[in-house]
Motif scaffolding. Structure first.
Motif, PDB file in Angstrom:
ATOM      1  N   PRO A 197     -27.684  25.153 -80.338  1.00  0.00           N
ATOM      2  CA  PRO A 197     -28.910  24.690 -79.669  1.00  0.00           C
ATOM      3  C   PRO A 197     -29.289  25.626 -78.523  1.00  0.00           C
ATOM      4  CG  PRO A 197     -27.330  22.893 -79.934  1.00  0.00           C
ATOM      5  CD  PRO A 197     -26.603  24.163 -80.247  1.00  0.00           C
ATOM      6  N   PRO A 198     -30.589  25.821 -78.292  1.00  0.00           N
ATOM      7  CA  PRO A 198     -31.033  26.772 -77.278  1.00  0.00           C
ATOM      8  C   PRO A 198     -31.247  26.181 -75.891  1.00  0.00           C
ATOM      9  CG  PRO A 198     -32.893  26.059 -78.577  1.00  0.00           C
ATOM     10  CD  PRO A 198     -31.704  25.341 -79.141  1.00  0.00           C
ATOM     11  N   LEU A 199     -30.899  24.897 -75.696  1.00  0.00           N
ATOM     12  CA  LEU A 199     -31.140  24.244 -74.411  1.00  0.00           C
ATOM     13  C   LEU A 199     -29.938  23.392 -74.017  1.00  0.00           C
ATOM     14  CD1 LEU A 199     -34.795  23.004 -75.006  1.00  0.00           C
ATOM     15  CD2 LEU A 199     -34.114  24.794 -73.391  1.00  0.00           C
ATOM     16  N   ALA A 200     -29.835  23.131 -72.717  1.00  0.00           N
ATOM     17  CA  ALA A 200     -28.760  22.262 -72.212  1.00  0.00           C
ATOM     18  C   ALA A 200     -29.080  20.803 -72.513  1.00  0.00           C
ATOM     19  CB  ALA A 200     -28.589  22.468 -70.709  1.00  0.00           C
ATOM     20  N   THR A 201     -28.025  20.027 -72.722  1.00  0.00           N
ATOM     21  CA  THR A 201     -28.177  18.605 -73.048  1.00  0.00           C
ATOM     22  C   THR A 201     -27.562  17.687 -72.008  1.00  0.00           C
ATOM     23  OG1 THR A 201     -26.082  18.515 -74.265  1.00  0.00           O
ATOM     24  CG2 THR A 201     -28.050  19.191 -75.497  1.00  0.00           C
ATOM     25  N   GLY A 202     -26.773  18.240 -71.092  1.00  0.00           N
ATOM     26  CA  GLY A 202     -26.066  17.411 -70.121  1.00  0.00           C
ATOM     27  C   GLY A 202     -24.627  17.140 -70.514  1.00  0.00           C
ATOM     28  N   ILE A 203     -24.255  17.451 -71.753  1.00  0.00           N
ATOM     29  CA  ILE A 203     -22.840  17.401 -72.152  1.00  0.00           C
ATOM     30  C   ILE A 203     -22.264  18.764 -71.793  1.00  0.00           C
ATOM     31  CG2 ILE A 203     -21.213  16.983 -74.041  1.00  0.00           C
ATOM     32  CD1 ILE A 203     -23.418  15.485 -75.491  1.00  0.00           C
ATOM     33  N   GLU A 204     -21.710  18.858 -70.602  1.00  0.00           N
ATOM     34  CA  GLU A 204     -21.420  20.160 -70.005  1.00  0.00           C
ATOM     35  C   GLU A 204     -20.504  21.027 -70.852  1.00  0.00           C
ATOM     36  OE1 GLU A 204     -19.992  19.865 -66.025  1.00  0.00           O
ATOM     37  OE2 GLU A 204     -21.958  19.341 -65.200  1.00  0.00           O
ATOM     38  N   ALA A 205     -19.465  20.438 -71.419  1.00  0.00           N
ATOM     39  CA  ALA A 205     -18.512  21.233 -72.190  1.00  0.00           C
ATOM     40  C   ALA A 205     -19.170  21.871 -73.410  1.00  0.00           C
ATOM     41  CB  ALA A 205     -17.330  20.364 -72.620  1.00  0.00           C
ATOM     42  N   MET A 206     -20.148  21.191 -73.997  1.00  0.00           N
ATOM     43  CA  MET A 206     -20.869  21.752 -75.136  1.00  0.00           C
ATOM     44  C   MET A 206     -21.973  22.707 -74.690  1.00  0.00           C
ATOM     45  SD  MET A 206     -19.253  20.697 -77.725  1.00  0.00           S
ATOM     46  CE  MET A 206     -20.348  21.338 -78.990  1.00  0.00           C
ATOM     47  N   ALA A 220     -40.302  32.419 -75.919  1.00  0.00           N
ATOM     48  CA  ALA A 220     -41.562  33.168 -75.860  1.00  0.00           C
ATOM     49  C   ALA A 220     -42.103  33.457 -77.261  1.00  0.00           C
ATOM     50  CB  ALA A 220     -41.346  34.472 -75.095  1.00  0.00           C
ATOM     51  N   LEU A 221     -41.213  33.774 -78.200  1.00  0.00           N
ATOM     52  CA  LEU A 221     -41.643  34.039 -79.570  1.00  0.00           C
ATOM     53  C   LEU A 221     -42.187  32.773 -80.225  1.00  0.00           C
ATOM     54  CD1 LEU A 221     -38.782  36.397 -80.812  1.00  0.00           C
ATOM     55  CD2 LEU A 221     -41.160  37.020 -80.302  1.00  0.00           C
ATOM     56  N   ILE A 222     -41.554  31.649 -79.950  1.00  0.00           N
ATOM     57  CA  ILE A 222     -42.029  30.371 -80.479  1.00  0.00           C
ATOM     58  C   ILE A 222     -43.425  30.068 -79.940  1.00  0.00           C
ATOM     59  CG2 ILE A 222     -41.658  27.871 -80.375  1.00  0.00           C
ATOM     60  CD1 ILE A 222     -38.659  28.423 -80.472  1.00  0.00           C
ATOM     61  N   ARG A 223     -43.577  30.254 -78.644  1.00  0.00           N
ATOM     62  CA  ARG A 223     -44.870  29.958 -78.009  1.00  0.00           C
ATOM     63  C   ARG A 223     -45.948  30.907 -78.521  1.00  0.00           C
ATOM     64  NH1 ARG A 223     -43.025  30.190 -73.443  1.00  0.00           N
ATOM     65  NH2 ARG A 223     -42.589  27.968 -73.090  1.00  0.00           N
ATOM     66  N   ARG A 224     -45.612  32.167 -78.707  1.00  0.00           N
ATOM     67  CA  ARG A 224     -46.602  33.156 -79.160  1.00  0.00           C
ATOM     68  C   ARG A 224     -47.092  32.854 -80.567  1.00  0.00           C
ATOM     69  NH1 ARG A 224     -44.933  39.397 -79.943  1.00  0.00           N
ATOM     70  NH2 ARG A 224     -44.225  38.587 -81.970  1.00  0.00           N
ATOM     71  N   HIS A 225     -46.181  32.417 -81.429  1.00  0.00           N
ATOM     72  CA  HIS A 225     -46.589  32.138 -82.808  1.00  0.00           C
ATOM     73  C   HIS A 225     -47.515  30.934 -82.873  1.00  0.00           C
ATOM     74  CE1 HIS A 225     -46.225  30.509 -86.934  1.00  0.00           C
ATOM     75  NE2 HIS A 225     -46.172  31.781 -87.277  1.00  0.00           N
ATOM     76  N   GLN A 241     -32.756  15.355 -79.313  1.00  0.00           N
ATOM     77  CA  GLN A 241     -34.120  15.883 -79.423  1.00  0.00           C
ATOM     78  C   GLN A 241     -34.467  16.639 -78.143  1.00  0.00           C
ATOM     79  OE1 GLN A 241     -34.843  14.941 -82.463  1.00  0.00           O
ATOM     80  NE2 GLN A 241     -33.246  13.375 -82.446  1.00  0.00           N
ATOM     81  N   MET A 242     -35.078  17.801 -78.312  1.00  0.00           N
ATOM     82  CA  MET A 242     -35.478  18.628 -77.172  1.00  0.00           C
ATOM     83  C   MET A 242     -36.806  19.306 -77.494  1.00  0.00           C
ATOM     84  SD  MET A 242     -31.761  20.341 -76.222  1.00  0.00           S
ATOM     85  CE  MET A 242     -31.283  20.773 -77.886  1.00  0.00           C
ATOM     86  N   GLN A 243     -37.248  20.170 -76.604  1.00  0.00           N
ATOM     87  CA  GLN A 243     -38.470  20.933 -76.829  1.00  0.00           C
ATOM     88  C   GLN A 243     -38.296  22.322 -76.246  1.00  0.00           C
ATOM     89  OE1 GLN A 243     -42.361  20.176 -74.738  1.00  0.00           O
ATOM     90  NE2 GLN A 243     -42.971  19.440 -76.762  1.00  0.00           N
ATOM     91  N   LEU A 244     -38.737  23.326 -77.002  1.00  0.00           N
ATOM     92  CA  LEU A 244     -38.633  24.716 -76.554  1.00  0.00           C
ATOM     93  C   LEU A 244     -39.906  25.459 -76.954  1.00  0.00           C
ATOM     94  CD1 LEU A 244     -36.640  26.887 -75.315  1.00  0.00           C
ATOM     95  CD2 LEU A 244     -36.167  27.528 -77.691  1.00  0.00           C
ATOM     96  N   ALA A 247     -42.380  23.643 -79.106  1.00  0.00           N
ATOM     97  CA  ALA A 247     -41.976  23.168 -80.427  1.00  0.00           C
ATOM     98  C   ALA A 247     -40.812  22.188 -80.296  1.00  0.00           C
ATOM     99  CB  ALA A 247     -41.562  24.341 -81.314  1.00  0.00           C
ATOM    100  N   PRO A 248     -40.743  21.180 -81.165  1.00  0.00           N
ATOM    101  CA  PRO A 248     -39.612  20.251 -81.122  1.00  0.00           C
ATOM    102  C   PRO A 248     -38.319  20.919 -81.589  1.00  0.00           C
ATOM    103  CG  PRO A 248     -41.009  19.771 -83.012  1.00  0.00           C
ATOM    104  CD  PRO A 248     -41.718  20.827 -82.208  1.00  0.00           C
ATOM    105  N   VAL A 249     -37.240  20.552 -80.932  1.00  0.00           N
ATOM    106  CA  VAL A 249     -35.902  21.007 -81.312  1.00  0.00           C
ATOM    107  C   VAL A 249     -35.090  19.777 -81.690  1.00  0.00           C
ATOM    108  CG1 VAL A 249     -33.790  22.177 -80.571  1.00  0.00           C
ATOM    109  CG2 VAL A 249     -36.015  22.995 -79.764  1.00  0.00           C
ATOM    110  N   HIS A 250     -34.497  19.801 -82.872  1.00  0.00           N
ATOM    111  CA  HIS A 250     -33.671  18.676 -83.324  1.00  0.00           C
ATOM    112  C   HIS A 250     -32.255  19.170 -83.587  1.00  0.00           C
ATOM    113  CE1 HIS A 250     -32.268  15.094 -85.382  1.00  0.00           C
ATOM    114  NE2 HIS A 250     -31.833  15.881 -86.349  1.00  0.00           N
ATOM    115  N   VAL A 251     -31.293  18.480 -82.998  1.00  0.00           N
ATOM    116  CA  VAL A 251     -29.883  18.749 -83.259  1.00  0.00           C
ATOM    117  C   VAL A 251     -29.354  17.627 -84.136  1.00  0.00           C
ATOM    118  CG1 VAL A 251     -27.620  19.207 -82.264  1.00  0.00           C
ATOM    119  CG2 VAL A 251     -29.689  19.852 -81.007  1.00  0.00           C
ATOM    120  N   ALA A 252     -28.780  17.991 -85.282  1.00  0.00           N
ATOM    121  CA  ALA A 252     -28.287  16.988 -86.223  1.00  0.00           C
ATOM    122  C   ALA A 252     -26.874  16.568 -85.858  1.00  0.00           C
ATOM    123  CB  ALA A 252     -28.306  17.540 -87.644  1.00  0.00           C
TER     124      ALA A 252
END
Length: 305
Positions: A197-206, A220-225, A241-244, A247-252
Motif C-alpha cells: 500500500p502507498p499510504l500509512a494506515t495507523g498500524i505502525e508496524a505495517m 502525481a502520475l495518478i493525478r495527471r492521468h 480504504q484510502m485515497q491517493l 483515486a480510491p485505494v483498496h487493500v484486500a
C-alpha cells in the motif's frame, strides 16, 4: 399527444427533427447498454503458501485456506470475469510452494493475474506462474510489471518488491515505465494493482514496511492521468480504504490470517484468525469501481425478508 399522433405526423416537417433525435437516442441507448455491462473482479491476497504445520500454533493451514477461497470464487454468481492476486503468494518463494499455488488456482476458469509480494521470489514466481504473470518485454529490469486490457478497462500490474526486504518501493525505472504506460492509456479508465500500500494506515508496524519510496511520484502520475479507477493492494492482511492522487485505494484482506487492528503507537504486530474474506470489485464506465467484501465461509442459510 405526440405518441398518440405519431403515426399521423411522423412525416410532417413539424415532427421531422424530433423523430430523428428520438431514433438516434434509442440507438445510443442500446449501444450504451452493451458498453455498461459491469466487470466483476475477484481479488485474493496474501496466501502465504508454505508457512508449515506449526504456524500460529497449528491453527491455520494456508494451503487449505487458499483452496477454500478458490472454491468460493468458483461458486460465485454471477461469476467473476477475472481474478487478481495482490502478492505474498508464498511464504518463502520456493519452487515447491509455487507448484502448490498453481495447483490451487487451476480450478478457476476465468483469467487470473498476479503480482509478487515481499515474501515471494519474483523471478521464480514468473517462471512457475508464467500464465498469471505475463510480464511484458518492456518491464523495467527484473520487475514483474505488465499492462493488459479487459472489457474496456486497462489493468496495470506493478512490482513493488525489494528483494529480501519487507518494505516496497517504486524506483525511477518503474515510475518511468508507469508514466509511459499511463500515457498510452490517456483518456481511458485504468485499474492498478500491486502488493505494498502507498499510504500509512495507523498500524505502525505495517506502515514501516509498506511502500516507502516513490509514493509522491506515484500520486502525481495518478493525478495527471485523471481516470485511474482504483489502486488494489495487499500486504496489510486487513480490508482498508484510502485515497491517493484522487483515486480510491483498496487493500484486500488475507485469504488466510489477518493482522490485528491496533492503532496504538508502538503496538506490537499480532495475527488474528478473523473470518477470511476476498474482495469483489464491480466496475462499469458509468459508475466506476464499487468494492464488496465476500466472506469465504457461508455462515449458514440465507433467510428471505
Amino acid at each position: 399527444m405526440f405518441f398518440a399522433d405519431h403515426d399521423k405526423h411522423v412525416k410532417s416537417t413539424k415532427y421531422c427533427n424530433f423523430t430523428i433525435i428520438f431514433v438516434d437516442f434509442i440507438e445510443i441507448s442500446l449501444n450504451s447498454a452493451h458498453m455498461l455491462n459491469p466487470l466483476l473482479i475477484a481479488q485474493l491476497s496474501d496466501c502465504h503458501i508454505g508457512t508449515g504445520p506449526n504456524f500460529l500454533n497449528g491453527r491455520i493451514d494456508t494451503e487449505s485456506a487458499l483452496r477454500r477461497a478458490v472454491a468460493h470464487v468458483a461458486l460465485l454468481q454471477p461469476s467473476p470475469d477475472l481474478v487478481i492476486l495482490t502478492g505474498d503468494l508464498t511464504e518463502h518463494g520456493s519452487a515447491a510452494e509455487y507448484a502448490v499455488v498453481a495447483d490451487a488456482l487451476a480450478p478457476l476458469q476465468m483469467p487470473v493475474y498476479a503480482v509478487p509480494g515481499n515474501h515471494d521470489d519474483p523471478l521464480r514466481a514468473r517462471e512457475a506462474l508464467a500464465p498469471y504473470m505475463p510480464a511484458g518485454a518492456d518491464s523495467p529490469g527484473d520487475a514483474c510489471c505488465y499492462h493488459l486490457q479487459h472489457q474496456g478497462l486497462h489493468l496495470v500490474a506493478l512490482d513493488t518488491v525489494v528483494p529480501r526486504q519487507s518494505h516496497g518501493m517504486l524506483d525511477a525505472a518503474q515510475l518511468s515505465w508507469l508514466a509511459r504506460t499511463l500515457d498510452a492509456c490517456k483518456g481511458e479508465p485504468v485499474l492498478i494493482f500491486m502488493h505494498h500500500p502507498p499510504l500509512a494506515t495507523g498500524i505502525e508496524a505495517m506502515d514501516a514496511c509498506s511502500l516507502v519510496s516513490g509514493c509522491d511520484e506515484f500520486a502525481a502520475l495518478i493525478r495527471r492521468h485523471g481516470l485511474i479507477q482504483g489502486v488494489l493492494c495487499g500486504h496489510l492482511h486487513r480490508a482498508v480504504q484510502m485515497q491517493l492522487g484522487g483515486a480510491p485505494v483498496h487493500v484486500a484482506p488475507s485469504v488466510a490470517h489477518q493482522i490485528a487492528l491496533d492503532l496504538r503507537p508502538g503496538a506490537p504486530l499480532r495475527a488474528r484468525l478473523e473470518p477470511p474474506k476476498i474482495s469483489l470489485h464491480r466496475w462499469s464506465p458509468l459508475h466506476g469501481l464499487c468494492t464488496h467484501s465476500s466472506y469465504v465461509e457461508t455462515f449458514g442459510t440465507d433467510w428471505p425478508l
